[in-house]
Design a protein around this motif. Structure first.
Motif, short mmCIF file in Angstrom:
data_model
loop_
_atom_site.label_atom_id
_atom_site.label_comp_id
_atom_site.label_asym_id
_atom_site.label_seq_id
_atom_site.Cartn_x
_atom_site.Cartn_y
_atom_site.Cartn_z
N THR A 118 29.09 14.67 56.03
CA THR A 118 30.08 15.19 56.98
C THR A 118 30.40 16.64 56.64
N GLY A 173 33.44 18.92 58.19
CA GLY A 173 34.56 18.92 59.13
C GLY A 173 34.46 17.71 60.05
N THR A 174 34.33 17.93 61.36
CA THR A 174 34.25 16.83 62.32
C THR A 174 32.82 16.45 62.67
N ILE A 175 31.84 17.05 62.01
CA ILE A 175 30.43 16.74 62.27
C ILE A 175 29.97 15.67 61.28
N THR A 176 29.26 14.66 61.79
CA THR A 176 28.72 13.59 60.93
C THR A 176 27.23 13.42 61.20
N TYR A 203 30.27 25.41 66.65
CA TYR A 203 31.34 24.92 65.78
C TYR A 203 32.20 26.10 65.33
N SER A 240 27.54 12.75 65.23
CA SER A 240 28.58 13.22 66.14
C SER A 240 28.90 14.68 65.87
N GLY A 241 29.39 15.37 66.88
CA GLY A 241 29.83 16.74 66.71
C GLY A 241 28.76 17.77 67.05
N ILE A 246 37.40 23.56 55.11
CA ILE A 246 36.60 22.60 55.88
C ILE A 246 36.04 21.60 54.88
N SER A 247 36.30 20.32 55.14
CA SER A 247 35.81 19.29 54.22
C SER A 247 34.29 19.15 54.33
#
Length: 180
Positions: free
Chosen positions: A49, A51-54, A23, A100-101, A31-32
């Motif tokens: 979460t 960023g784009t990882i959940t 990543y 995901s991610g 980064i959220s």
């Protein structure tokens, strides 16, 4: 889990774990991050979460009246006895929701047990590292709730993440410990 008359719930499933060693993080960039809340009685845990990882929250444990929740790991099972009809709510029939991610880790819950009366013992909730345990069996007699599945061991910290909860007991059977 508690011990009491009637029914021991299935243990709650541990939250799923997602590992992503590639990543990209840019120094100074935002980064959220949202950390999901733990689950309660009949509510699954919240998703986390970065960023784009959940990573999906763990599923709640089954009761005598309802199936285990699906999630990052599945909650442990239980059984309902109603006259001569036994309805099984087992954690191993659930669905693990992959995160995901990155590489996702999560497992199924264990089987519960009923003695064909008003008593039942819950299976262990699945953990990110291993499945939840079935109810303990000693000489043909179910005597304890299933152990919670182990969490995922992250080599960087040496810590376990996403362990499952132990299955609940009743006033004749003991509960089990959660996973490591």
């Amino acid at each position: 889990p508690s011990t009491g008359e009637g029914s021991g719930r299935g243990g709650g499933g541990g939250g799923g774990v997602v590992n992503n060693t590639t990543y990209t993080v840019t120094p100074g960039a935002y980064i959220s991050l949202n950390v999901g809340a733990g689950g309660t009685n009949n509510t699954n845990g919240g998703n986390t979460t970065f960023g784009t990882i959940t990573a999906y929250g763990g599923g709640h444990g089954a009761t005598r009246d309802g199936a285990a929740g699906n999630g990052g790991s599945v909650g442990g099972g239980n059984y309902q006895f109603n006259g001569y009809i036994i309805t099984g709510y087992n954690g191993s029939a659930g669905t693990v929701t992959a995160g995901s991610g990155g590489t996702s880790y999560g497992n199924l819950g264990g089987y519960g047990y009923t003695d064909n009366s008003s008593y039942s013992v819950g299976g262990g909730g699945g953990g990110a590292g291993s499945a939840g345990g079935n109810t303990a069996n000693t000489n043909g007699a179910q005597v304890a709730g299933g152990a919670g599945g182990a969490g995922y061991l992250w080599a960087v910290t040496g810590q376990y993440y996403g362990a499952g909860g132990g299955g609940g007991g009743d006033n004749r059977h003991t509960w089990a410990r959660g996973g490591s």
